[in-house]
Design an enzyme around this catalytic site. Structure first.
Site, mmCIF file in Angstrom:
data_model
loop_
_atom_site.group_PDB
_atom_site.id
_atom_site.type_symbol
_atom_site.label_atom_id
_atom_site.label_comp_id
_atom_site.label_asym_id
_atom_site.label_seq_id
_atom_site.Cartn_x
_atom_site.Cartn_y
_atom_site.Cartn_z
ATOM 1 N N ASP B 51 0.819 -1.217 0.000
ATOM 2 C CA ASP B 51 0.000 0.000 0.000
ATOM 3 C C ASP B 51 0.849 1.262 0.000
ATOM 4 O OD1 ASP B 51 -2.238 -1.555 0.119
ATOM 5 O OD2 ASP B 51 -2.490 -1.360 2.287
ATOM 6 N N TYR B 111 6.934 -9.903 7.115
ATOM 7 C CA TYR B 111 6.784 -8.457 7.263
ATOM 8 C C TYR B 111 7.380 -8.011 8.594
ATOM 9 C CZ TYR B 111 3.370 -8.083 3.422
ATOM 10 O OH TYR B 111 2.746 -8.091 2.201
#
Lengths: 253, 253
Positions: B51, B111
């Protein structure tokens, strides 16, 4: 009330510390923040300028809070930070004696200079380190740095600012010029009683040239303590601003 | 020749990975760099979107080099980097089998999510961490993260992208959700076989709410593995993009 600010900044978006007509300097932006809080124009005084692109971990500045503002020093931190961009932060604020001066009371400074030795410069380090994909010899770099320690005439490692006179004093004492290993590269730590204009970048540039085998250590040494006519000239190797951070300013406690 | 790129980026200046009409996405900029090198339009395929504002340490993408370009994989690295901004870097390029697919061949991802716990956010961390000056309890945070490990229905921790259907599979396996201490804060490390849209940020947001005493651990646990009608609803606590980095994509070797 005289207040001492500890200020950190990312130098990348700004035209250095010192106020200038075009604006976009860190001093201008902090003075605007103080004006937004106090509704008065207030001048701040720093420990010294930093150039365009140079960062600060703990730049020190002082100013006299107008009597009309009755706020304890601790509350100045959020009051100013809400008026500042995220790339400039007041980290601390404390009351100091009325004769404290950010510049004249300082007894020394510490700078960090970062070298990135990875083949490709990681994007989050862009503007924060000098990228040196060409290998250098750390032992030679360490040796070159050792030459700087002590009290020397650093005229060959000072850029001209335009206000130099015959009596300008180029003698400075460096107490630390140390190479440390960091993730993906090196950090050079310089401490001393004062630094001339662009001195840290000129010292770093010459030491790196030596470590890359482009400058003999004898020639490097000859640049220091030259007589007034500078027979070997000024050192022409200026490291980029990207890697430089004003890490700490020291005061008598 | 199919090439696999390892790409790092600072997500702050970009509108995320995925190409879009307005441009300014990382995919667009890399495709333009490939076009500048090959003089042809070439589509690249990534392991998945990131994003706006999300960073990557090692995003993976593949593309098929046109036959007209005779360049060995290693030379693609500098060829593309000279066409890219410093905030996007190709860190590595290697030839892969023609059936390799950056997305479908991936077996999992890792992540990192960074939390800054300092009272004032240091300027060099602006956009790189979630600033949480309000204290949180690390033991509760650690406990909340433990709930995520294993195979669960994560429907409550997925934002809608608009292409969901009745058969959308919300089951994912998380193998690691670990809290580590870093300078001035914490890093949460998530590894798993796949992550839904905004899932890492929703997982982080809910765990932080619990650690701040705003969400009971029982209620936190109830959000996982809900039946289809989601009696407890979707988790509304989405952590900001700032702290998130796609750290690694795993493939069968």
């Amino acid at each position: 009330m005289r207040l001492k600010l500890t200020i950190a900044y990312d130098g990348r978006p700004y035209s250095g510390w010192q106020s200038q007509p075009g604006g976009n300097t860190i001093q201008d932006i902090i003075e605007q923040a103080i004006e937004a809080v106090t509704k008065q124009q207030v001048r701040i005084h720093s420990s010294g300028r930093t150039d365009t692109g140079v960062h600060a971990n703990a730049q020190i500045a002082h100013f006299d809070a107008p009597n009309t503002v009755d706020m304890n020093p601790y509350n100045w931190v959020p009051a100013l930070n809400t008026k500042l961009p995220a790339t400039i932060r007041v980290m601390d604020c404390e009351q100091v004696a009325d004769d404290f001066h950010a510049r004249y009371s300082a007894t020394g400074k510490t700078y960090h200079y970062e070298l990135c030795m990875q083949p490709v410069m990681p994007p989050l380090q862009a503007g924060l380190a000098w990228h040196l994909p060409r290998q250098l010899d750390p032992a030679t770099l360490e040796q070159a740095l050792t030459h700087y320690i002590g009290t020397h005439c650093f005229k060959a490692f000072a850029a001209n600012r335009g206000n130099e006179t015959e009596s300008t004093d180029y003698s400075r004492t460096i107490t630390e010029a140390k190479l440390t290993t960091i993730d993906g590269g090196y950090r050079i730590i310089y401490s001393g009683n004062g630094f001339l204009y662009k001195m840290v970048r000129l010292l770093t540039g010459a030491a790196v040239q030596a470590a890359q085998g482009r400058l003999r250590l004898d020639d490097h040494l000859a640049l220091l303590d030259q007589p007034d006519d500078l027979p070997y000239g000024k050192s022409p190797y200026c490291a980029p601003a990207d890697g430089l951070t004003l890490f700490q300013v020291n005061y008598m406690t």
